[in-house]
Write a protein that holds these residues in place. Sequence first.
Motif, PDB file in Angstrom:
ATOM      1  N   SER A  83      22.952  40.594  34.586  1.00  0.00           N
ATOM      2  CA  SER A  83      23.001  39.654  35.718  1.00  0.00           C
ATOM      3  C   SER A  83      22.978  38.233  35.155  1.00  0.00           C
ATOM      4  O   SER A  83      22.798  38.034  33.950  1.00  0.00           O
ATOM      5  N   TRP A  84      23.141  37.236  36.052  1.00  0.00           N
ATOM      6  CA  TRP A  84      23.135  35.837  35.608  1.00  0.00           C
ATOM      7  C   TRP A  84      21.744  35.213  35.749  1.00  0.00           C
ATOM      8  O   TRP A  84      21.583  34.010  35.582  1.00  0.00           O
ATOM      9  N   ASP A  85      20.785  36.019  36.059  1.00  0.00           N
ATOM     10  CA  ASP A  85      19.403  35.569  36.126  1.00  0.00           C
ATOM     11  C   ASP A  85      19.004  34.972  34.762  1.00  0.00           C
ATOM     12  O   ASP A  85      19.334  35.533  33.715  1.00  0.00           O
ATOM     13  N   HIS A  86      18.316  33.820  34.763  1.00  0.00           N
ATOM     14  CA  HIS A  86      17.991  33.124  33.511  1.00  0.00           C
ATOM     15  C   HIS A  86      17.241  34.013  32.525  1.00  0.00           C
ATOM     16  O   HIS A  86      17.578  34.065  31.341  1.00  0.00           O
ATOM     17  N   ALA A  87      16.231  34.682  33.045  1.00  0.00           N
ATOM     18  CA  ALA A  87      15.420  35.520  32.154  1.00  0.00           C
ATOM     19  C   ALA A  87      16.264  36.667  31.598  1.00  0.00           C
ATOM     20  O   ALA A  87      16.140  37.046  30.419  1.00  0.00           O
ATOM     21  N   ALA A  88      17.157  37.195  32.438  1.00  0.00           N
ATOM     22  CA  ALA A  88      18.009  38.310  31.989  1.00  0.00           C
ATOM     23  C   ALA A  88      18.960  37.831  30.896  1.00  0.00           C
ATOM     24  O   ALA A  88      19.164  38.524  29.881  1.00  0.00           O
ATOM     25  N   ILE A  89      19.541  36.642  31.070  1.00  0.00           N
ATOM     26  CA  ILE A  89      20.459  36.109  30.059  1.00  0.00           C
ATOM     27  C   ILE A  89      19.705  35.884  28.737  1.00  0.00           C
ATOM     28  O   ILE A  89      20.198  36.251  27.659  1.00  0.00           O
ATOM     29  N   ALA A  90      18.511  35.317  28.831  1.00  0.00           N
ATOM     30  CA  ALA A  90      17.724  35.068  27.611  1.00  0.00           C
ATOM     31  C   ALA A  90      17.427  36.381  26.901  1.00  0.00           C
ATOM     32  O   ALA A  90      17.534  36.498  25.673  1.00  0.00           O
ATOM     33  N   SER A  91      17.104  37.387  27.684  1.00  0.00           N
ATOM     34  CA  SER A  91      16.798  38.695  27.094  1.00  0.00           C
ATOM     35  C   SER A  91      18.061  39.317  26.488  1.00  0.00           C
ATOM     36  O   SER A  91      18.030  39.895  25.396  1.00  0.00           O
ATOM     37  N   GLY A  92      19.195  39.181  27.198  1.00  0.00           N
ATOM     38  CA  GLY A  92      20.465  39.700  26.669  1.00  0.00           C
ATOM     39  C   GLY A  92      20.813  39.017  25.354  1.00  0.00           C
ATOM     40  O   GLY A  92      21.235  39.665  24.383  1.00  0.00           O
ATOM     41  N   TYR A  93      20.618  37.710  25.334  1.00  0.00           N
ATOM     42  CA  TYR A  93      20.920  36.944  24.125  1.00  0.00           C
ATOM     43  C   TYR A  93      20.082  37.447  22.948  1.00  0.00           C
ATOM     44  O   TYR A  93      20.594  37.701  21.854  1.00  0.00           O
ATOM     45  N   GLU A  94      18.790  37.599  23.208  1.00  0.00           N
ATOM     46  CA  GLU A  94      17.889  38.085  22.155  1.00  0.00           C
ATOM     47  C   GLU A  94      18.313  39.455  21.633  1.00  0.00           C
ATOM     48  O   GLU A  94      18.265  39.729  20.442  1.00  0.00           O
ATOM     49  N   ARG A  95      18.731  40.306  22.561  1.00  0.00           N
ATOM     50  CA  ARG A  95      19.117  41.659  22.134  1.00  0.00           C
ATOM     51  C   ARG A  95      20.388  41.643  21.276  1.00  0.00           C
ATOM     52  O   ARG A  95      20.528  42.434  20.351  1.00  0.00           O
ATOM     53  N   VAL A  96      21.315  40.717  21.607  1.00  0.00           N
ATOM     54  CA  VAL A  96      22.540  40.652  20.795  1.00  0.00           C
ATOM     55  C   VAL A  96      22.232  40.054  19.419  1.00  0.00           C
ATOM     56  O   VAL A  96      22.786  40.493  18.406  1.00  0.00           O
ATOM     57  N   VAL A  97      21.321  39.093  19.376  1.00  0.00           N
ATOM     58  CA  VAL A  97      20.904  38.555  18.074  1.00  0.00           C
ATOM     59  C   VAL A  97      20.241  39.676  17.257  1.00  0.00           C
ATOM     60  O   VAL A  97      20.495  39.836  16.058  1.00  0.00           O
TER      61      VAL A  97
END
Length: 405
Positions: free
Chosen positions: A355-369
Amino acid sequence: MNVDVGTIDLGDLGLDRGGHLLIKRALRGLPVGGQLDVHGRHPELAVHLRGWCRSEGHPVRFFTDVDAGGAIARITRGPAETGRWRGALAAGAADPAVAGAVVDRPSPRWGLAARGAKVEQGSPAFDFPIVAKEVVWADEAAALYAQAAAAQWDPATAVDWTAPITHPDEIEDTVVQVMTFLIENETAALIVPASFLARIHPHFREVLQLLAIQAADEARHIEVFTRRALLLRKDLGLSTAGGQESLKTLLEEPDFALAFFLLSILGEGSFLSLLWFLHENAPDPVTRQVARLAAQDEARHVAFGLAHLRRHLDADPALRPRLAAAVKERHDALADTAGLNEEVFDALVVLAAGSWDHAAIASGYERVVKLQSDMDQARRGRLLRLGFAESEAEALSALHTRNFM
Ligand SMILES: [Fe+2]
Ligand SMILES: [Fe+2]
Protein backbone atom coordinates in the motif's frame (compact mmCIF):
# COMPACT_ATOMS: atom_id res chain seq x y z
CA MET A 1 29.44 -85.22 -38.82
CA ASN A 2 31.11 -81.94 -39.58
CA VAL A 3 30.16 -79.60 -36.67
CA ASP A 4 30.76 -76.59 -38.89
CA VAL A 5 27.93 -77.40 -41.29
CA GLY A 6 24.58 -76.08 -40.25
CA THR A 7 21.19 -76.38 -41.86
CA ILE A 8 18.33 -73.99 -42.21
CA ASP A 9 14.92 -74.50 -43.74
CA LEU A 10 13.17 -71.32 -44.80
CA GLY A 11 10.00 -73.14 -45.92
CA ASP A 12 8.00 -70.67 -48.02
CA LEU A 13 9.75 -67.61 -46.61
CA GLY A 14 11.67 -65.62 -49.19
CA LEU A 15 14.54 -63.24 -48.73
CA ASP A 16 12.18 -60.50 -49.87
CA ARG A 17 10.21 -60.91 -46.64
CA GLY A 18 12.87 -61.29 -43.98
CA GLY A 19 14.32 -64.73 -44.74
CA HIS A 20 17.82 -63.19 -44.72
CA LEU A 21 17.47 -62.52 -40.98
CA LEU A 22 17.20 -66.25 -40.31
CA ILE A 23 20.21 -66.98 -42.52
CA LYS A 24 22.22 -64.23 -40.80
CA ARG A 25 21.32 -65.60 -37.41
CA ALA A 26 22.31 -69.11 -38.43
CA LEU A 27 25.62 -67.92 -39.88
CA ARG A 28 26.40 -66.04 -36.68
CA GLY A 29 26.35 -69.39 -34.89
CA LEU A 30 29.12 -70.67 -37.17
CA PRO A 31 32.79 -69.77 -37.26
CA VAL A 32 34.22 -67.95 -40.28
CA GLY A 33 34.60 -70.69 -42.95
CA GLY A 34 31.71 -72.65 -41.46
CA GLN A 35 29.01 -73.83 -43.89
CA LEU A 36 25.25 -73.52 -43.94
CA ASP A 37 22.92 -75.60 -46.11
CA VAL A 38 19.84 -73.65 -47.08
CA HIS A 39 16.52 -75.39 -47.78
CA GLY A 40 13.42 -73.61 -48.97
CA ARG A 41 10.58 -73.52 -51.48
CA HIS A 42 10.34 -69.84 -52.41
CA PRO A 43 10.52 -69.65 -56.24
CA GLU A 44 13.03 -66.77 -56.22
CA LEU A 45 15.18 -68.17 -53.41
CA ALA A 46 18.22 -68.99 -55.53
CA VAL A 47 18.26 -65.61 -57.27
CA HIS A 48 17.89 -63.71 -54.05
CA LEU A 49 20.48 -65.83 -52.24
CA ARG A 50 23.04 -65.15 -54.95
CA GLY A 51 22.63 -61.37 -54.63
CA TRP A 52 22.49 -61.35 -50.86
CA CYS A 53 25.56 -63.55 -50.40
CA ARG A 54 27.53 -61.37 -52.80
CA SER A 55 26.66 -58.18 -50.93
CA GLU A 56 27.42 -59.76 -47.54
CA GLY A 57 30.69 -61.34 -48.64
CA HIS A 58 29.67 -64.99 -48.14
CA PRO A 59 30.71 -67.46 -50.88
CA VAL A 60 27.78 -69.62 -52.02
CA ARG A 61 27.52 -72.78 -54.07
CA PHE A 62 24.22 -73.95 -55.59
CA PHE A 63 23.23 -77.58 -55.87
CA THR A 64 22.11 -78.54 -59.32
CA ASP A 65 20.06 -81.65 -58.68
CA VAL A 66 17.84 -80.72 -55.83
CA ASP A 67 15.61 -83.48 -54.45
CA ALA A 68 12.30 -82.49 -53.02
CA GLY A 69 13.14 -80.87 -49.70
CA GLY A 70 16.90 -81.00 -50.33
CA ALA A 71 19.27 -78.09 -49.77
CA ILE A 72 19.39 -75.69 -52.68
CA ALA A 73 22.62 -73.98 -51.70
CA ARG A 74 25.57 -74.13 -49.34
CA ILE A 75 26.79 -70.82 -47.92
CA THR A 76 30.27 -70.49 -46.49
CA ARG A 77 30.48 -67.87 -43.78
CA GLY A 78 32.73 -65.03 -44.96
CA PRO A 79 34.85 -62.87 -42.69
CA ALA A 80 32.97 -59.66 -43.56
CA GLU A 81 30.84 -59.25 -40.45
CA THR A 82 33.56 -59.99 -37.93
CA GLY A 83 35.95 -57.89 -40.02
CA ARG A 84 33.61 -54.93 -40.03
CA TRP A 85 33.36 -54.86 -36.25
CA ARG A 86 36.98 -55.66 -35.69
CA GLY A 87 38.57 -52.43 -34.47
CA ALA A 88 35.25 -51.04 -33.30
CA LEU A 89 35.71 -48.89 -30.23
CA ALA A 90 33.70 -49.11 -27.03
CA ALA A 91 32.59 -45.54 -26.31
CA GLY A 92 33.08 -45.66 -22.55
CA ALA A 93 30.37 -47.37 -20.51
CA ALA A 94 26.74 -46.51 -19.93
CA ASP A 95 26.80 -46.51 -16.13
CA PRO A 96 28.72 -43.43 -14.97
CA ALA A 97 29.52 -45.19 -11.69
CA VAL A 98 31.72 -47.72 -13.53
CA ALA A 99 35.40 -46.74 -13.43
CA GLY A 100 36.45 -45.26 -16.78
CA ALA A 101 32.85 -45.06 -18.05
CA VAL A 102 33.06 -41.32 -18.66
CA VAL A 103 36.40 -40.54 -20.28
CA ASP A 104 38.38 -37.31 -20.10
CA ARG A 105 38.37 -36.67 -23.87
CA PRO A 106 35.74 -38.62 -25.84
CA SER A 107 36.61 -39.25 -29.48
CA PRO A 108 34.90 -37.00 -32.04
CA ARG A 109 34.09 -40.26 -33.90
CA TRP A 110 31.95 -41.51 -31.04
CA GLY A 111 29.65 -38.74 -32.15
CA LEU A 112 26.03 -39.36 -31.25
CA ALA A 113 26.58 -43.00 -30.25
CA ALA A 114 25.12 -44.00 -26.92
CA ARG A 115 27.80 -44.01 -24.24
CA GLY A 116 28.78 -47.66 -23.89
CA ALA A 117 27.92 -48.55 -27.52
CA LYS A 118 30.46 -50.20 -29.82
CA VAL A 119 31.25 -47.66 -32.55
CA GLU A 120 32.11 -48.93 -36.02
CA GLN A 121 35.40 -47.78 -37.48
CA GLY A 122 34.89 -45.16 -40.16
CA SER A 123 32.02 -43.47 -38.31
CA PRO A 124 32.08 -39.74 -39.07
CA ALA A 125 33.85 -37.30 -36.76
CA PHE A 126 31.56 -34.72 -35.15
CA ASP A 127 32.65 -31.24 -34.25
CA PHE A 128 31.48 -30.83 -30.67
CA PRO A 129 33.62 -27.98 -29.36
CA ILE A 130 33.19 -28.85 -25.67
CA VAL A 131 34.92 -32.20 -25.13
CA ALA A 132 36.83 -31.77 -21.86
CA LYS A 133 35.36 -33.73 -18.97
CA GLU A 134 36.81 -31.37 -16.36
CA VAL A 135 34.92 -28.47 -17.93
CA VAL A 136 31.39 -29.90 -17.92
CA TRP A 137 31.20 -32.95 -15.73
CA ALA A 138 29.72 -33.30 -12.27
CA ASP A 139 29.10 -36.67 -10.62
CA GLU A 140 25.89 -35.11 -9.26
CA ALA A 141 24.45 -34.54 -12.75
CA ALA A 142 22.55 -37.85 -12.95
CA ALA A 143 20.93 -37.39 -9.52
CA LEU A 144 20.06 -33.76 -10.24
CA TYR A 145 18.50 -34.79 -13.55
CA ALA A 146 16.43 -37.47 -11.82
CA GLN A 147 15.30 -34.95 -9.22
CA ALA A 148 14.38 -32.47 -11.91
CA ALA A 149 12.45 -35.06 -13.92
CA ALA A 150 10.49 -36.04 -10.81
CA ALA A 151 9.81 -32.42 -9.89
CA GLN A 152 8.35 -31.20 -13.19
CA TRP A 153 5.10 -29.38 -12.49
CA ASP A 154 2.24 -28.44 -14.77
CA PRO A 155 1.70 -24.67 -14.88
CA ALA A 156 -1.99 -25.25 -15.56
CA THR A 157 -2.60 -27.12 -12.32
CA ALA A 158 0.32 -26.34 -9.99
CA VAL A 159 -0.92 -22.77 -9.55
CA ASP A 160 -4.37 -21.76 -8.36
CA TRP A 161 -4.95 -19.15 -11.06
CA THR A 162 -8.39 -18.33 -9.67
CA ALA A 163 -7.15 -17.33 -6.20
CA PRO A 164 -8.52 -13.88 -5.28
CA ILE A 165 -6.45 -10.78 -6.05
CA THR A 166 -7.75 -7.91 -3.95
CA HIS A 167 -4.94 -5.35 -3.90
CA PRO A 168 -5.32 -1.90 -5.55
CA ASP A 169 -4.46 -1.20 -9.20
CA GLU A 170 -1.23 0.60 -8.38
CA ILE A 171 0.06 -2.42 -6.50
CA GLU A 172 -0.87 -4.60 -9.47
CA ASP A 173 1.28 -2.26 -11.62
CA THR A 174 4.30 -3.19 -9.54
CA VAL A 175 3.53 -6.90 -9.79
CA VAL A 176 3.34 -6.59 -13.58
CA GLN A 177 6.65 -4.67 -13.60
CA VAL A 178 8.39 -7.30 -11.50
CA MET A 179 6.99 -10.09 -13.73
CA THR A 180 8.24 -8.24 -16.82
CA PHE A 181 11.70 -8.11 -15.26
CA LEU A 182 11.58 -11.80 -14.31
CA ILE A 183 10.53 -12.91 -17.79
CA GLU A 184 13.47 -11.08 -19.37
CA ASN A 185 15.90 -12.69 -16.96
CA GLU A 186 14.36 -16.15 -17.33
CA THR A 187 14.77 -15.81 -21.08
CA ALA A 188 18.52 -15.31 -20.61
CA ALA A 189 18.56 -18.27 -18.21
CA LEU A 190 16.88 -20.38 -20.91
CA ILE A 191 19.15 -19.36 -23.78
CA VAL A 192 22.51 -19.74 -22.02
CA PRO A 193 22.22 -23.45 -21.07
CA ALA A 194 20.41 -24.24 -24.32
CA SER A 195 23.21 -22.76 -26.42
CA PHE A 196 25.91 -24.68 -24.54
CA LEU A 197 23.87 -27.88 -24.65
CA ALA A 198 24.27 -28.11 -28.42
CA ARG A 199 28.05 -27.76 -28.19
CA ILE A 200 28.82 -30.42 -25.57
CA HIS A 201 30.00 -33.88 -26.65
CA PRO A 202 27.02 -36.24 -26.10
CA HIS A 203 29.33 -38.64 -24.26
CA PHE A 204 28.49 -36.44 -21.24
CA ARG A 205 24.88 -37.59 -21.50
CA GLU A 206 23.77 -36.71 -17.96
CA VAL A 207 24.99 -33.13 -18.40
CA LEU A 208 23.06 -32.79 -21.67
CA GLN A 209 19.94 -34.19 -20.04
CA LEU A 210 20.29 -31.88 -17.06
CA LEU A 211 20.79 -28.77 -19.19
CA ALA A 212 17.81 -29.76 -21.34
CA ILE A 213 15.52 -30.09 -18.35
CA GLN A 214 16.95 -26.87 -16.92
CA ALA A 215 15.95 -25.13 -20.16
CA ALA A 216 12.49 -26.70 -19.80
CA ASP A 217 12.31 -25.33 -16.24
CA GLU A 218 13.05 -21.85 -17.55
CA ALA A 219 10.39 -22.28 -20.24
CA ARG A 220 7.84 -22.91 -17.47
CA HIS A 221 9.10 -19.95 -15.46
CA ILE A 222 8.62 -17.72 -18.48
CA GLU A 223 5.13 -19.14 -18.88
CA VAL A 224 3.94 -18.66 -15.32
CA PHE A 225 5.40 -15.18 -14.95
CA THR A 226 3.81 -14.12 -18.24
CA ARG A 227 0.51 -15.64 -17.20
CA ARG A 228 0.64 -13.89 -13.82
CA ALA A 229 1.44 -10.54 -15.47
CA LEU A 230 -1.51 -10.90 -17.83
CA LEU A 231 -3.96 -12.16 -15.23
CA LEU A 232 -5.56 -8.72 -14.80
CA ARG A 233 -3.81 -6.73 -17.52
CA LYS A 234 -3.31 -6.71 -21.27
CA ASP A 235 0.15 -5.14 -21.30
CA LEU A 236 3.49 -5.88 -19.72
CA GLY A 237 5.77 -3.37 -17.96
CA LEU A 238 9.12 -1.79 -18.80
CA SER A 239 12.32 -3.36 -20.03
CA THR A 240 15.38 -1.24 -19.28
CA ALA A 241 18.50 -0.78 -21.40
CA GLY A 242 20.68 -1.45 -18.35
CA GLY A 243 18.93 -4.74 -17.62
CA GLN A 244 19.34 -5.90 -21.18
CA GLU A 245 23.00 -4.81 -21.30
CA SER A 246 23.63 -6.94 -18.26
CA LEU A 247 21.93 -10.01 -19.73
CA LYS A 248 23.61 -9.51 -23.10
CA THR A 249 27.03 -9.98 -21.46
CA LEU A 250 25.81 -13.37 -20.19
CA LEU A 251 24.69 -14.48 -23.64
CA GLU A 252 27.97 -13.36 -25.17
CA GLU A 253 30.24 -15.30 -22.79
CA PRO A 254 31.64 -18.18 -24.89
CA ASP A 255 33.45 -20.03 -22.09
CA PHE A 256 31.38 -22.73 -20.37
CA ALA A 257 32.91 -22.28 -16.90
CA LEU A 258 32.76 -18.49 -16.98
CA ALA A 259 29.22 -18.40 -18.37
CA PHE A 260 27.86 -20.78 -15.71
CA PHE A 261 29.79 -19.01 -12.97
CA LEU A 262 28.16 -15.71 -13.90
CA LEU A 263 24.74 -17.23 -14.64
CA SER A 264 24.28 -19.95 -12.02
CA ILE A 265 26.47 -19.01 -9.07
CA LEU A 266 26.02 -15.24 -9.13
CA GLY A 267 22.86 -14.68 -11.19
CA GLU A 268 20.55 -17.59 -10.39
CA GLY A 269 21.96 -17.58 -6.85
CA SER A 270 20.78 -13.96 -6.46
CA PHE A 271 17.48 -14.87 -8.09
CA LEU A 272 16.91 -17.57 -5.50
CA SER A 273 16.86 -14.85 -2.82
CA LEU A 274 14.60 -12.70 -5.00
CA LEU A 275 12.10 -15.50 -5.65
CA TRP A 276 11.87 -16.44 -1.97
CA PHE A 277 11.44 -12.75 -1.19
CA LEU A 278 8.51 -12.64 -3.64
CA HIS A 279 7.09 -15.81 -2.14
CA GLU A 280 7.07 -14.14 1.27
CA ASN A 281 6.23 -10.57 0.33
CA ALA A 282 4.01 -10.64 -2.75
CA PRO A 283 0.56 -9.16 -2.14
CA ASP A 284 -1.43 -12.02 -3.72
CA PRO A 285 -1.41 -15.83 -3.56
CA VAL A 286 -0.83 -16.36 -7.29
CA THR A 287 2.40 -14.35 -7.29
CA ARG A 288 3.53 -16.11 -4.13
CA GLN A 289 2.89 -19.53 -5.71
CA VAL A 290 4.67 -18.88 -9.01
CA ALA A 291 7.68 -17.48 -7.14
CA ARG A 292 7.90 -20.57 -4.94
CA LEU A 293 7.66 -23.00 -7.86
CA ALA A 294 10.41 -21.17 -9.74
CA ALA A 295 12.62 -20.95 -6.63
CA GLN A 296 12.46 -24.72 -6.13
CA ASP A 297 13.74 -25.27 -9.68
CA GLU A 298 16.41 -22.58 -9.39
CA ALA A 299 17.93 -24.31 -6.39
CA ARG A 300 18.84 -27.24 -8.69
CA HIS A 301 20.33 -24.92 -11.30
CA VAL A 302 22.56 -23.35 -8.67
CA ALA A 303 23.48 -26.79 -7.29
CA PHE A 304 24.67 -28.00 -10.69
CA GLY A 305 26.72 -24.82 -11.19
CA LEU A 306 28.41 -25.35 -7.84
CA ALA A 307 29.01 -29.05 -8.53
CA HIS A 308 30.72 -28.74 -11.91
CA LEU A 309 32.68 -25.64 -10.97
CA ARG A 310 33.99 -27.21 -7.77
CA ARG A 311 35.12 -30.25 -9.73
CA HIS A 312 36.65 -28.06 -12.44
CA LEU A 313 38.49 -25.95 -9.84
CA ASP A 314 39.88 -29.08 -8.21
CA ALA A 315 41.27 -30.17 -11.58
CA ASP A 316 42.46 -26.72 -12.60
CA PRO A 317 43.07 -24.18 -9.81
CA ALA A 318 44.10 -21.61 -12.47
CA LEU A 319 40.39 -21.35 -13.25
CA ARG A 320 39.76 -19.39 -10.00
CA PRO A 321 41.55 -16.18 -11.09
CA ARG A 322 39.83 -16.47 -14.48
CA LEU A 323 36.45 -16.57 -12.75
CA ALA A 324 37.38 -13.52 -10.69
CA ALA A 325 38.56 -11.68 -13.81
CA ALA A 326 35.26 -12.47 -15.56
CA VAL A 327 33.28 -10.74 -12.78
CA LYS A 328 35.55 -7.68 -12.95
CA GLU A 329 35.40 -7.51 -16.74
CA ARG A 330 31.65 -7.76 -16.71
CA HIS A 331 31.46 -5.05 -14.08
CA ASP A 332 33.68 -2.78 -16.18
CA ALA A 333 31.71 -3.51 -19.33
CA LEU A 334 28.52 -2.50 -17.52
CA ALA A 335 30.00 0.51 -15.69
CA ASP A 336 28.64 2.97 -18.26
CA THR A 337 25.12 1.57 -18.22
CA ALA A 338 22.45 2.68 -15.81
CA GLY A 339 23.08 -0.56 -13.94
CA LEU A 340 20.77 -0.16 -11.01
CA ASN A 341 17.36 -1.06 -12.25
CA GLU A 342 15.33 1.68 -10.61
CA GLU A 343 12.04 0.45 -12.02
CA VAL A 344 12.52 -2.96 -10.48
CA PHE A 345 13.85 -1.67 -7.16
CA ASP A 346 10.93 0.73 -6.74
CA ALA A 347 8.43 -1.88 -7.84
CA LEU A 348 9.79 -4.33 -5.28
CA VAL A 349 9.45 -1.73 -2.52
CA VAL A 350 5.83 -0.97 -3.35
CA LEU A 351 5.04 -4.64 -3.90
CA ALA A 352 6.46 -5.50 -0.48
CA ALA A 353 4.70 -2.50 1.08
CA GLY A 354 1.35 -3.56 -0.35
CA SER A 355 0.00 0.00 0.00
CA TRP A 356 1.05 3.67 -0.14
CA ASP A 357 0.77 4.02 3.62
CA HIS A 358 3.96 5.72 4.92
CA ALA A 359 4.79 3.04 7.42
CA ALA A 360 4.15 0.32 4.83
CA ILE A 361 6.46 2.00 2.30
CA ALA A 362 9.20 2.38 4.93
CA SER A 363 8.84 -1.28 5.83
CA GLY A 364 8.85 -2.31 2.14
CA TYR A 365 11.98 -0.27 1.58
CA GLU A 366 13.73 -1.90 4.52
CA ARG A 367 12.81 -5.35 3.29
CA VAL A 368 14.22 -4.67 -0.18
CA VAL A 369 17.44 -3.33 1.34
CA LYS A 370 17.59 -6.49 3.43
CA LEU A 371 16.95 -8.56 0.29
CA GLN A 372 20.00 -7.02 -1.31
CA SER A 373 22.12 -7.79 1.71
CA ASP A 374 20.74 -11.36 1.79
CA MET A 375 21.70 -11.75 -1.87
CA ASP A 376 25.18 -10.50 -1.08
CA GLN A 377 25.54 -12.88 1.88
CA ALA A 378 24.39 -15.83 -0.19
CA ARG A 379 26.72 -14.97 -3.07
CA ARG A 380 29.64 -14.71 -0.68
CA GLY A 381 28.74 -18.07 0.82
CA ARG A 382 28.76 -19.72 -2.61
CA LEU A 383 32.05 -18.07 -3.53
CA LEU A 384 33.57 -19.44 -0.32
CA ARG A 385 32.31 -22.90 -1.29
CA LEU A 386 34.20 -22.50 -4.56
CA GLY A 387 37.36 -21.86 -2.57
CA PHE A 388 37.59 -18.08 -2.84
CA ALA A 389 39.12 -16.29 0.16
CA GLU A 390 36.76 -14.27 2.35
CA SER A 391 38.04 -10.89 1.15
CA GLU A 392 37.89 -11.96 -2.48
CA ALA A 393 34.37 -13.29 -2.07
CA GLU A 394 33.30 -9.99 -0.56
CA ALA A 395 34.89 -7.96 -3.37
CA LEU A 396 33.48 -10.16 -6.15
CA SER A 397 29.99 -10.20 -4.69
CA ALA A 398 30.04 -6.41 -4.54
CA LEU A 399 31.01 -6.25 -8.23
CA HIS A 400 28.13 -8.48 -9.31
CA THR A 401 25.67 -6.79 -11.66
CA ARG A 402 22.99 -4.72 -9.92
CA ASN A 403 20.52 -6.26 -12.32
CA PHE A 404 20.70 -9.38 -10.04
CA MET A 405 21.16 -11.78 -13.01
FE1 LIG B 1 14.26 -19.67 -13.86
FE1 LIG C 1 17.49 -21.14 -13.63
